[in-house]
Design a protein around this motif. Structure first.
Motif: not given
Length: 130
Positions: A8, A32, A35, A56, A59, A68-71, A77, A80, A92
């Motif tokens: 990230c 997407c 992002k 993590l 969402y 959908h993983y994000f920091c 992100s 996913s 990504n």
């Protein structure tokens, strides 16, 4: 098979995957597109979260199938589990070190019309495998 490392923005979440990257999928679905992600698919055997799993966030929306993983610190992100193949990973590529994005063949995926696009992709894959 080449090993790729990524993270990230803040570096709390790091990961690696094995595989040759010559192409990416660009989806125009609502998340997407916002992002700006360029996706590369892989599986559990070739993907590893190295650090920051506890950092993590998750969402989900719509069918609640995709993850959908994000920091939670920087909001980026990096990967996913996609709706089209929820047991697989998509990385990504904008979060991966040493990838020349301009050299990749970009395959569009019409996520705004997800059902029809998914059916078309699955039919194309089945025809290629036959």
């Amino acid at each position: 098979m080449q090993k790729h490392k990524g993270s990230c923005h803040c570096g709390r979440v790091t990961f690696e995957f094995d595989g040759d990257v010559s192409a990416a999928i660009e989806c125009n679905c609502s998340i997407c597109r916002m992002k700006g992600a360029l996706w590369h698919g892989t599986d559990d055997a070739h993907f590893r979260i190295l650090s920051g799993e506890a950092d993590l966030g998750l969402y989900q929306f719509g069918t609640m199938t995709a993850k959908h993983y994000f920091c939670r610190s920087c909001g980026v992100s990096p990967f996913s589990h996609p709706r089209i193949a929820p047991a697989r990973w998509v990385v990504n590529l904008r979060c991966v070190e040493d990838i020349d994005l301009s050299s990749l063949k970009i395959h569009p995926f019409d996520g705004q019309n997800w059902e029809a696009a998914a059916q078309q992709l699955m039919q194309a894959r089945a025809a290629g495998a036959a």
